[in-house]
Design a protein around this motif. Structure first.
Motif, PDB file in Angstrom:
ATOM      1  N   GLN A 148     -54.415  29.506   9.360  1.00  0.00           N
ATOM      2  CA  GLN A 148     -54.611  28.257   8.632  1.00  0.00           C
ATOM      3  C   GLN A 148     -53.899  27.110   9.333  1.00  0.00           C
ATOM      4  OE1 GLN A 148     -56.411  27.518   5.651  1.00  0.00           O
ATOM      5  NE2 GLN A 148     -55.951  25.480   6.455  1.00  0.00           N
ATOM      6  N   ALA A 149     -54.631  26.038   9.632  1.00  0.00           N
ATOM      7  CA  ALA A 149     -54.003  24.826  10.154  1.00  0.00           C
ATOM      8  C   ALA A 149     -53.187  24.180   9.039  1.00  0.00           C
ATOM      9  CB  ALA A 149     -55.059  23.856  10.674  1.00  0.00           C
ATOM     10  N   TRP A 150     -51.980  23.733   9.349  1.00  0.00           N
ATOM     11  CA  TRP A 150     -51.075  23.247   8.317  1.00  0.00           C
ATOM     12  C   TRP A 150     -50.203  22.117   8.846  1.00  0.00           C
ATOM     13  CZ3 TRP A 150     -45.848  23.556   9.481  1.00  0.00           C
ATOM     14  CH2 TRP A 150     -45.507  24.389  10.565  1.00  0.00           C
ATOM     15  N   THR A 151     -49.613  21.392   7.893  1.00  0.00           N
ATOM     16  CA  THR A 151     -48.578  20.399   8.186  1.00  0.00           C
ATOM     17  C   THR A 151     -47.599  20.414   7.017  1.00  0.00           C
ATOM     18  OG1 THR A 151     -50.145  18.988   9.383  1.00  0.00           O
ATOM     19  CG2 THR A 151     -48.078  17.981   8.705  1.00  0.00           C
ATOM     20  N   PHE A 152     -46.325  20.293   7.327  1.00  0.00           N
ATOM     21  CA  PHE A 152     -45.255  20.359   6.321  1.00  0.00           C
ATOM     22  C   PHE A 152     -44.430  19.082   6.463  1.00  0.00           C
ATOM     23  CE2 PHE A 152     -41.083  21.705   4.808  1.00  0.00           C
ATOM     24  CZ  PHE A 152     -41.301  22.723   3.883  1.00  0.00           C
ATOM     25  N   LEU A 153     -44.403  18.264   5.415  1.00  0.00           N
ATOM     26  CA  LEU A 153     -43.703  16.978   5.483  1.00  0.00           C
ATOM     27  C   LEU A 153     -42.443  16.994   4.632  1.00  0.00           C
ATOM     28  CD1 LEU A 153     -43.337  14.044   6.282  1.00  0.00           C
ATOM     29  CD2 LEU A 153     -45.034  13.406   4.557  1.00  0.00           C
ATOM     30  N   SER A 154     -41.295  16.866   5.286  1.00  0.00           N
ATOM     31  CA  SER A 154     -40.009  16.799   4.589  1.00  0.00           C
ATOM     32  C   SER A 154     -39.627  15.343   4.345  1.00  0.00           C
ATOM     33  CB  SER A 154     -38.907  17.469   5.417  1.00  0.00           C
ATOM     34  OG  SER A 154     -39.081  18.863   5.465  1.00  0.00           O
ATOM     35  N   PRO A 155     -39.165  15.021   3.152  1.00  0.00           N
ATOM     36  CA  PRO A 155     -38.688  13.663   2.882  1.00  0.00           C
ATOM     37  C   PRO A 155     -37.259  13.492   3.375  1.00  0.00           C
ATOM     38  CG  PRO A 155     -38.442  14.986   0.932  1.00  0.00           C
ATOM     39  CD  PRO A 155     -39.070  15.885   1.964  1.00  0.00           C
ATOM     40  N   ALA A 156     -36.711  12.321   3.160  1.00  0.00           N
ATOM     41  CA  ALA A 156     -35.292  12.091   3.394  1.00  0.00           C
ATOM     42  C   ALA A 156     -34.485  12.848   2.342  1.00  0.00           C
ATOM     43  CB  ALA A 156     -34.996  10.596   3.324  1.00  0.00           C
ATOM     44  N   ALA A 157     -33.163  12.868   2.511  1.00  0.00           N
ATOM     45  CA  ALA A 157     -32.303  13.582   1.568  1.00  0.00           C
ATOM     46  C   ALA A 157     -32.422  13.008   0.159  1.00  0.00           C
ATOM     47  CB  ALA A 157     -30.857  13.534   2.045  1.00  0.00           C
ATOM     48  N   GLU A 158     -32.648  11.704   0.076  1.00  0.00           N
ATOM     49  CA  GLU A 158     -32.820  11.047  -1.223  1.00  0.00           C
ATOM     50  C   GLU A 158     -34.222  10.460  -1.300  1.00  0.00           C
ATOM     51  OE1 GLU A 158     -31.031   7.333  -3.892  1.00  0.00           O
ATOM     52  OE2 GLU A 158     -30.113   7.831  -1.966  1.00  0.00           O
ATOM     53  N   ILE A 159     -34.997  10.894  -2.280  1.00  0.00           N
ATOM     54  CA  ILE A 159     -36.328  10.340  -2.507  1.00  0.00           C
ATOM     55  C   ILE A 159     -36.376   9.802  -3.924  1.00  0.00           C
ATOM     56  CG2 ILE A 159     -37.260  12.626  -3.075  1.00  0.00           C
ATOM     57  CD1 ILE A 159     -39.945  11.615  -1.839  1.00  0.00           C
ATOM     58  N   PHE A 160     -36.871   8.588  -4.076  1.00  0.00           N
ATOM     59  CA  PHE A 160     -36.720   7.873  -5.344  1.00  0.00           C
ATOM     60  C   PHE A 160     -37.900   6.947  -5.590  1.00  0.00           C
ATOM     61  CE2 PHE A 160     -34.832   5.709  -1.789  1.00  0.00           C
ATOM     62  CZ  PHE A 160     -35.329   4.426  -1.883  1.00  0.00           C
ATOM     63  N   PRO A 161     -38.151   6.563  -6.847  1.00  0.00           N
ATOM     64  CA  PRO A 161     -39.181   5.563  -7.128  1.00  0.00           C
ATOM     65  C   PRO A 161     -38.740   4.216  -6.557  1.00  0.00           C
ATOM     66  CG  PRO A 161     -38.535   6.749  -9.118  1.00  0.00           C
ATOM     67  CD  PRO A 161     -37.523   7.068  -8.081  1.00  0.00           C
ATOM     68  N   GLY A 162     -39.597   3.596  -5.796  1.00  0.00           N
ATOM     69  CA  GLY A 162     -39.215   2.330  -5.166  1.00  0.00           C
ATOM     70  C   GLY A 162     -40.419   1.521  -4.763  1.00  0.00           C
ATOM     71  N   GLU A 163     -40.351   0.915  -3.608  1.00  0.00           N
ATOM     72  CA  GLU A 163     -41.419   0.051  -3.130  1.00  0.00           C
ATOM     73  C   GLU A 163     -42.300   0.763  -2.120  1.00  0.00           C
ATOM     74  OE1 GLU A 163     -39.725  -3.462  -1.508  1.00  0.00           O
ATOM     75  OE2 GLU A 163     -38.908  -4.167  -3.409  1.00  0.00           O
ATOM     76  N   ARG A 164     -43.533   0.300  -2.037  1.00  0.00           N
ATOM     77  CA  ARG A 164     -44.465   0.760  -1.002  1.00  0.00           C
ATOM     78  C   ARG A 164     -44.375  -0.243   0.149  1.00  0.00           C
ATOM     79  NH1 ARG A 164     -49.438   0.071   1.160  1.00  0.00           N
ATOM     80  NH2 ARG A 164     -50.719   1.950   1.512  1.00  0.00           N
ATOM     81  N   SER A 165     -43.459   0.001   1.063  1.00  0.00           N
ATOM     82  CA  SER A 165     -43.215  -0.964   2.134  1.00  0.00           C
ATOM     83  C   SER A 165     -44.006  -0.662   3.402  1.00  0.00           C
ATOM     84  CB  SER A 165     -41.720  -0.991   2.481  1.00  0.00           C
ATOM     85  OG  SER A 165     -41.340   0.190   3.166  1.00  0.00           O
ATOM     86  N   GLY A 166     -44.247   0.610   3.675  1.00  0.00           N
ATOM     87  CA  GLY A 166     -44.899   0.986   4.923  1.00  0.00           C
ATOM     88  C   GLY A 166     -43.979   0.932   6.125  1.00  0.00           C
ATOM     89  N   ASN A 167     -42.715   0.613   5.903  1.00  0.00           N
ATOM     90  CA  ASN A 167     -41.743   0.522   6.995  1.00  0.00           C
ATOM     91  C   ASN A 167     -40.790   1.711   6.933  1.00  0.00           C
ATOM     92  OD1 ASN A 167     -42.679  -2.051   7.929  1.00  0.00           O
ATOM     93  ND2 ASN A 167     -41.624  -3.004   6.193  1.00  0.00           N
ATOM     94  N   PHE A 168     -41.007   2.674   7.798  1.00  0.00           N
ATOM     95  CA  PHE A 168     -40.171   3.871   7.812  1.00  0.00           C
ATOM     96  C   PHE A 168     -40.265   4.498   9.200  1.00  0.00           C
ATOM     97  CE2 PHE A 168     -44.276   4.764   5.699  1.00  0.00           C
ATOM     98  CZ  PHE A 168     -44.861   5.605   6.649  1.00  0.00           C
ATOM     99  N   ARG A 169     -39.432   5.500   9.420  1.00  0.00           N
ATOM    100  CA  ARG A 169     -39.429   6.213  10.691  1.00  0.00           C
ATOM    101  C   ARG A 169     -39.932   7.637  10.495  1.00  0.00           C
ATOM    102  NH1 ARG A 169     -33.748   6.594  12.692  1.00  0.00           N
ATOM    103  NH2 ARG A 169     -33.240   6.557  10.463  1.00  0.00           N
ATOM    104  N   ILE A 170     -40.539   8.158  11.529  1.00  0.00           N
ATOM    105  CA  ILE A 170     -41.032   9.529  11.541  1.00  0.00           C
ATOM    106  C   ILE A 170     -40.179  10.347  12.504  1.00  0.00           C
ATOM    107  CG2 ILE A 170     -42.971  11.012  12.198  1.00  0.00           C
ATOM    108  CD1 ILE A 170     -43.453   9.516   9.607  1.00  0.00           C
ATOM    109  N   GLY A 171     -39.791  11.539  12.060  1.00  0.00           N
ATOM    110  CA  GLY A 171     -39.003  12.424  12.903  1.00  0.00           C
ATOM    111  C   GLY A 171     -39.562  13.827  12.914  1.00  0.00           C
ATOM    112  N   GLY A 172     -38.758  14.759  13.440  1.00  0.00           N
ATOM    113  CA  GLY A 172     -39.187  16.145  13.533  1.00  0.00           C
ATOM    114  C   GLY A 172     -38.403  17.049  12.606  1.00  0.00           C
ATOM    115  N   ASP A 173     -37.574  17.918  13.192  1.00  0.00           N
ATOM    116  CA  ASP A 173     -36.826  18.889  12.406  1.00  0.00           C
ATOM    117  C   ASP A 173     -35.402  18.454  12.085  1.00  0.00           C
ATOM    118  OD1 ASP A 173     -38.825  20.910  12.171  1.00  0.00           O
ATOM    119  OD2 ASP A 173     -38.462  21.481  14.261  1.00  0.00           O
TER     120      ASP A 173
END
Length: 212
Positions: A148-173
């Motif tokens: 099965q082709a897959w992708t696993f997306l981890s959030p930051a340590a703190e995830i919270f209701p906030g704004e939809r800014s579109g400004n963020f960074r993408i990382g790996g492990d």
């Protein structure tokens, strides 16, 4: 695209549903309590039991992708319930020949130093350990299979209701932190990162993470 979203009424699932519908995708929301999801255009709401693999596979047939925001937070045995559910979701996705499985992961499995996960720190809250260990097992299961082709997306340590800014960074492990050492992301921006990946896959058969 036609998307099956498992756990669409949850904290992250709700944000994913909003983001996917806002981009014109057709979403089938698979939930245990359909009354918790408001009817909308391009949305089908179905009562589903993730532990019933054969029935779930029938509900997944014909979709372009499955997004799993499934969690076992409300169960007495969080780890066992989550793993049973995750394994059923993976099997049903394969059985239904769905091209792409995207999984909502946790931050605890991310490394804060070579060979050391956030989960391994003494400060990691005990009440989240079972959930984190479930996510770790799920990630290992995905990495160990090739069907099965897959992708696993981890959030930051703190995830919270906030704004939809579109400004963020993408990382790996590795856990991403800002200049002050904080690791944070709004659930709205997490949803952007997930649906971006859905539309333009760049991390197939990989885990990636998102943070400010």
């Amino acid at each position: 695209m036609k998307i099956a979203l498992i756990g669409a009424s949850g904290f992250i699932g709700t944000a994913l549903l909003t983001e996917a519908l806002s981009r014109g995708h057709h979403v089938t929301a698979l939930v245990t309590r359909p009354e918790r999801v408001a009817p909308q255009e391009n949305l089908i709401i179905i009562k589903s039991d993730v532990l019933n693999t054969d029935a779930l596979a029938e509900q997944l047939r014909g979709v372009d992708a499955v997004i799993s925001a499934f969690s076992g937070h409300a169960q007495d045995d969080v780890y066992s319930y989550y793993i049973k559910g995750f394994n059923s979701i993976l099997a049903a996705t394969q059985q239904a020949s769905v091209p792409q499985l995207l999984v909502v992961g946790g931050a605890a499995t991310l490394e804060i130093a070579p060979g050391k996960r956030l989960l391994d720190t003494p400060e990691f809250p005990a009440e989240y350990r079972a959930t984190a260990e479930g996510a770790q097992t799920a990630l290992e299961t995905l990495r160990a299979q090739t069907a099965q082709a897959w992708t696993f997306l981890s959030p930051a340590a703190e995830i919270f209701p906030g704004e939809r800014s579109g400004n963020f960074r993408i990382g790996g492990d590795t856990l991403l932190t800002d200049s002050e050492g904080n690791s944070r992301i709004s659930v709205q921006d997490y949803a952007i990162a997930m649906i971006d990946e859905l539309e333009n896959p760049r991390h197939t058969n990989q885990r990636f993470c998102v943070a400010y």
